[in-house]
Design a protein around this motif. Structure first.
Motif, PDB file in Angstrom:
ATOM      1  N   ILE A 261      -1.690  26.853 -58.267  1.00  0.00           N
ATOM      2  CA  ILE A 261      -1.540  25.717 -57.353  1.00  0.00           C
ATOM      3  C   ILE A 261      -0.796  26.083 -56.069  1.00  0.00           C
ATOM      4  CG2 ILE A 261      -0.618  23.352 -57.146  1.00  0.00           C
ATOM      5  CD1 ILE A 261      -0.777  23.134 -60.199  1.00  0.00           C
ATOM      6  N   LYS A 262       0.050  27.101 -56.125  1.00  0.00           N
ATOM      7  CA  LYS A 262       1.025  27.328 -55.054  1.00  0.00           C
ATOM      8  C   LYS A 262       0.424  27.591 -53.678  1.00  0.00           C
ATOM      9  CE  LYS A 262       1.804  32.318 -55.757  1.00  0.00           C
ATOM     10  NZ  LYS A 262       2.843  33.310 -56.117  1.00  0.00           N
ATOM     11  N   GLY A 263      -0.854  27.985 -53.633  1.00  0.00           N
ATOM     12  CA  GLY A 263      -1.446  28.286 -52.336  1.00  0.00           C
ATOM     13  C   GLY A 263      -1.835  27.080 -51.515  1.00  0.00           C
ATOM     14  N   VAL A 264      -1.881  25.902 -52.129  1.00  0.00           N
ATOM     15  CA  VAL A 264      -2.337  24.717 -51.399  1.00  0.00           C
ATOM     16  C   VAL A 264      -1.221  24.211 -50.473  1.00  0.00           C
ATOM     17  CG1 VAL A 264      -1.640  23.000 -53.127  1.00  0.00           C
ATOM     18  CG2 VAL A 264      -3.585  22.528 -51.636  1.00  0.00           C
ATOM     19  N   TYR A 265      -1.604  23.795 -49.286  1.00  0.00           N
ATOM     20  CA  TYR A 265      -0.672  23.320 -48.265  1.00  0.00           C
ATOM     21  C   TYR A 265      -0.164  21.933 -48.664  1.00  0.00           C
ATOM     22  CZ  TYR A 265       1.079  22.758 -43.433  1.00  0.00           C
ATOM     23  OH  TYR A 265       1.864  22.604 -42.317  1.00  0.00           O
ATOM     24  N   ILE A 266       1.155  21.730 -48.627  1.00  0.00           N
ATOM     25  CA  ILE A 266       1.739  20.447 -49.038  1.00  0.00           C
ATOM     26  C   ILE A 266       2.573  19.866 -47.910  1.00  0.00           C
ATOM     27  CG2 ILE A 266       3.143  19.219 -50.727  1.00  0.00           C
ATOM     28  CD1 ILE A 266       2.642  21.455 -52.708  1.00  0.00           C
ATOM     29  N   MET A 267       2.207  18.660 -47.508  1.00  0.00           N
ATOM     30  CA  MET A 267       2.991  17.908 -46.531  1.00  0.00           C
ATOM     31  C   MET A 267       3.697  16.756 -47.231  1.00  0.00           C
ATOM     32  SD  MET A 267       1.766  15.326 -43.505  1.00  0.00           S
ATOM     33  CE  MET A 267       0.969  16.495 -42.427  1.00  0.00           C
ATOM     34  N   LEU A 268       4.994  16.633 -47.026  1.00  0.00           N
ATOM     35  CA  LEU A 268       5.722  15.455 -47.482  1.00  0.00           C
ATOM     36  C   LEU A 268       5.644  14.402 -46.385  1.00  0.00           C
ATOM     37  CD1 LEU A 268       8.865  17.097 -49.144  1.00  0.00           C
ATOM     38  CD2 LEU A 268       6.903  16.046 -50.279  1.00  0.00           C
ATOM     39  N   HIS A 269       5.236  13.208 -46.770  1.00  0.00           N
ATOM     40  CA  HIS A 269       4.994  12.117 -45.814  1.00  0.00           C
ATOM     41  C   HIS A 269       5.711  10.895 -46.355  1.00  0.00           C
ATOM     42  CE1 HIS A 269       2.208   8.981 -43.960  1.00  0.00           C
ATOM     43  NE2 HIS A 269       2.666   9.652 -42.927  1.00  0.00           N
ATOM     44  N   THR A 270       6.816  10.533 -45.735  1.00  0.00           N
ATOM     45  CA  THR A 270       7.703   9.574 -46.376  1.00  0.00           C
ATOM     46  C   THR A 270       8.373   8.636 -45.398  1.00  0.00           C
ATOM     47  OG1 THR A 270       9.748   9.401 -47.677  1.00  0.00           O
ATOM     48  CG2 THR A 270       9.494  11.360 -46.335  1.00  0.00           C
ATOM     49  N   SER A 271       8.716   7.455 -45.874  1.00  0.00           N
ATOM     50  CA  SER A 271       9.464   6.495 -45.061  1.00  0.00           C
ATOM     51  C   SER A 271      10.924   6.859 -44.971  1.00  0.00           C
ATOM     52  CB  SER A 271       9.315   5.079 -45.639  1.00  0.00           C
ATOM     53  OG  SER A 271       9.722   5.060 -46.990  1.00  0.00           O
ATOM     54  N   LEU A 272      11.370   7.803 -45.796  1.00  0.00           N
ATOM     55  CA  LEU A 272      12.715   8.343 -45.637  1.00  0.00           C
ATOM     56  C   LEU A 272      12.763   9.086 -44.318  1.00  0.00           C
ATOM     57  CD1 LEU A 272      13.235   9.931 -49.171  1.00  0.00           C
ATOM     58  CD2 LEU A 272      14.308   7.858 -48.336  1.00  0.00           C
ATOM     59  N   GLY A 274      15.645  10.992 -41.182  1.00  0.00           N
ATOM     60  CA  GLY A 274      16.984  11.519 -40.953  1.00  0.00           C
ATOM     61  C   GLY A 274      16.962  13.035 -41.031  1.00  0.00           C
ATOM     62  N   VAL A 275      18.009  13.656 -40.513  1.00  0.00           N
ATOM     63  CA  VAL A 275      18.038  15.114 -40.425  1.00  0.00           C
ATOM     64  C   VAL A 275      18.084  15.769 -41.791  1.00  0.00           C
ATOM     65  CG1 VAL A 275      19.121  15.139 -38.160  1.00  0.00           C
ATOM     66  CG2 VAL A 275      20.564  15.063 -40.189  1.00  0.00           C
ATOM     67  N   PHE A 276      18.595  15.075 -42.799  1.00  0.00           N
ATOM     68  CA  PHE A 276      18.714  15.700 -44.111  1.00  0.00           C
ATOM     69  C   PHE A 276      17.362  16.049 -44.712  1.00  0.00           C
ATOM     70  CE2 PHE A 276      19.181  11.083 -44.632  1.00  0.00           C
ATOM     71  CZ  PHE A 276      18.108  10.785 -45.439  1.00  0.00           C
ATOM     72  N   ASN A 277      16.303  15.379 -44.283  1.00  0.00           N
ATOM     73  CA  ASN A 277      14.997  15.684 -44.842  1.00  0.00           C
ATOM     74  C   ASN A 277      14.525  17.095 -44.512  1.00  0.00           C
ATOM     75  OD1 ASN A 277      13.624  13.365 -46.283  1.00  0.00           O
ATOM     76  ND2 ASN A 277      14.567  12.349 -44.551  1.00  0.00           N
ATOM     77  N   LYS A 278      14.893  17.606 -43.331  1.00  0.00           N
ATOM     78  CA  LYS A 278      14.490  18.962 -42.961  1.00  0.00           C
ATOM     79  C   LYS A 278      15.107  19.972 -43.925  1.00  0.00           C
ATOM     80  CE  LYS A 278      13.865  17.821 -38.081  1.00  0.00           C
ATOM     81  NZ  LYS A 278      14.323  18.046 -36.702  1.00  0.00           N
ATOM     82  N   ALA A 279      16.362  19.740 -44.273  1.00  0.00           N
ATOM     83  CA  ALA A 279      17.022  20.626 -45.221  1.00  0.00           C
ATOM     84  C   ALA A 279      16.345  20.556 -46.585  1.00  0.00           C
ATOM     85  CB  ALA A 279      18.505  20.254 -45.342  1.00  0.00           C
ATOM     86  N   MET A 280      15.951  19.365 -46.971  1.00  0.00           N
ATOM     87  CA  MET A 280      15.298  19.186 -48.266  1.00  0.00           C
ATOM     88  C   MET A 280      13.936  19.858 -48.306  1.00  0.00           C
ATOM     89  SD  MET A 280      16.152  15.217 -48.992  1.00  0.00           S
ATOM     90  CE  MET A 280      17.836  14.644 -49.198  1.00  0.00           C
ATOM     91  N   VAL A 281      13.173  19.704 -47.234  1.00  0.00           N
ATOM     92  CA  VAL A 281      11.846  20.311 -47.161  1.00  0.00           C
ATOM     93  C   VAL A 281      11.964  21.822 -47.313  1.00  0.00           C
ATOM     94  CG1 VAL A 281       9.908  20.777 -45.621  1.00  0.00           C
ATOM     95  CG2 VAL A 281      10.803  18.460 -45.817  1.00  0.00           C
ATOM     96  N   GLN A 282      12.922  22.425 -46.607  1.00  0.00           N
ATOM     97  CA  GLN A 282      13.118  23.877 -46.696  1.00  0.00           C
ATOM     98  C   GLN A 282      13.559  24.274 -48.090  1.00  0.00           C
ATOM     99  OE1 GLN A 282      15.928  24.592 -43.561  1.00  0.00           O
ATOM    100  NE2 GLN A 282      14.408  24.401 -41.931  1.00  0.00           N
ATOM    101  N   LYS A 283      14.409  23.465 -48.696  1.00  0.00           N
ATOM    102  CA  LYS A 283      14.946  23.809 -50.017  1.00  0.00           C
ATOM    103  C   LYS A 283      13.858  23.858 -51.078  1.00  0.00           C
ATOM    104  CE  LYS A 283      18.417  22.425 -53.430  1.00  0.00           C
ATOM    105  NZ  LYS A 283      19.588  21.569 -53.720  1.00  0.00           N
ATOM    106  N   VAL A 284      12.939  22.910 -51.057  1.00  0.00           N
ATOM    107  CA  VAL A 284      11.904  22.867 -52.102  1.00  0.00           C
ATOM    108  C   VAL A 284      10.661  23.667 -51.742  1.00  0.00           C
ATOM    109  CG1 VAL A 284      12.690  20.630 -52.939  1.00  0.00           C
ATOM    110  CG2 VAL A 284      10.865  20.725 -51.234  1.00  0.00           C
ATOM    111  N   GLY A 285      10.557  24.113 -50.488  1.00  0.00           N
ATOM    112  CA  GLY A 285       9.436  24.964 -50.121  1.00  0.00           C
ATOM    113  C   GLY A 285       8.185  24.240 -49.677  1.00  0.00           C
TER     114      GLY A 285
END
Length: 310
Positions: A261-272, A274-285
């Motif tokens: 599965i890991k090769g598929v491109y994943i975009m998180l799209h959320t109503s959340l 704030g700047v903390f989301n960028k850190a979260m996106v990087q953390k989970v990959g």
């Protein structure tokens, strides 16, 4: 309650652990409701409200808070319960939230406490609840049922978003190569799923929907059970973050650790937001992040991603 929000660094520790913090509150009666702390900017005693001419009945007025003019929405009335009378405003609270890049306050009768929970303990609403229910999930705390309200559904009724893609983007999409693989959309809100599906089908994409991270992961394992890769079946996954049973961050972590599965491109799209989301996106990959909901922005970003993957 004014200090309801912890620091960004403390809260990002929950990321990838399938956990969340719920702020518990009451409307009228004994029923307890919950909202994700990530969406809460502040909780305060109901301030002085100024009326808005010709506004919807559930909009009690606007409040001037820290330099912002914020609409205050009677949450009980929004989910078709008896609203809060003006004579009761002095004893009520307002939960200031940020959804879909907009700030609004929700008027509630009382605020209880914050609880730290596992998303696995947050369950979809009962199947017999019907299509018009204003819930995305339920859980039990201290042996009491807690209902988690579908705020995106409420806001779509109180202040509808533009859901259509502009004609210019539609024209651009028509010149693209046919035969694109589907997009998997993962979101627990029926309103959000409808918005995203409408946006993507307008630009010629086939859409497959699942209601939460667990359903999505089960689907991905199913389509790759024959030894194929997820990229053989899908061009992109667009996932919400807040979802019962398995949140979006955990879904990304599980996908990126699975060879098929890991090769598929994943975009998180959320109503959340704030700047903390960028850190979260990087953390989970995750590969990308976009705040909800601008149909043109989403359509353009998806076309860029899909064209870049071809």
């Amino acid at each position: 309650m004014a200090g309801v929000l912890d620091s960004v660094n403390q809260r990002t520790q929950l990321v990838g652990q399938n956990r969340l913090e719920l702020l518990l509150f009451r409307l009228k009666g004994k029923q307890i409701y919950g909202i994700n702390v990530f969406k809460v900017k502040e909780v305060l005693q109901c301030p002085k409200l100024s009326s808005i001419p010709n506004s919807r009945p559930m909009v009690k007025g606007v409040a001037h808070i820290r330099g912002e003019t914020i609409p205050i929405i009677d949450l009980a009335m929004s989910i078709r319960l008896p609203g809060i009378g003006r004579e009761d405003l002095a004893t009520c609270f307002v939960i200031i939230t940020e959804y879909n890049r907009k700030t609004q306050g929700f008027l509630v009768a009382g605020v209880d406490r914050i609880v730290n929970m596992n998303w696995e303990d947050i369950l979809p609403p009962p199947k017999g609840a019907g299509k018009d229910v204003y819930l995305t999930a339920v859980t039990r705390i201290d042996d009491k049922l807690v209902e988690i309200i579908d705020v995106e559904k409420i806001l779509s009724e109180v202040s509808p978003l533009e859901e259509s893609v502009t004609e210019e983007l539609r024209s651009r999409s028509e010149s693209r190569a046919p035969g694109l693989k589907p997009v998997l959309v993962v979101d627990d809100s029926s309103v959000a799923r409808r918005q995203i599906e409408r946006c993507l089908t307008t630009i010629g994409m086939e859409v497959i929907c699942r209601n939460d991270g667990k359903q999505a992961l089960d689907y991905l394992k199913e389509i790759t059970a024959d030894g194929s890769k997820a990229t053989d079946h899908l061009c992109l996954i667009i996932s919400d973050v807040e979802m019962p049973e398995m949140d979006g961050y955990t879904l990304v972590t599980r996908c990126k650790s699975d060879e098929a599965i890991k090769g598929v491109y994943i975009m998180l799209h959320t109503s959340l937001s704030g700047v903390f989301n960028k850190a979260m996106v990087q953390k989970v990959g995750a590969d990308d992040f976009m705040a909800k909901f601008s149909p043109d922005e989403l359509a353009e970003r998806v076309m860029e991603i899909v064209d870049g993957l071809q």
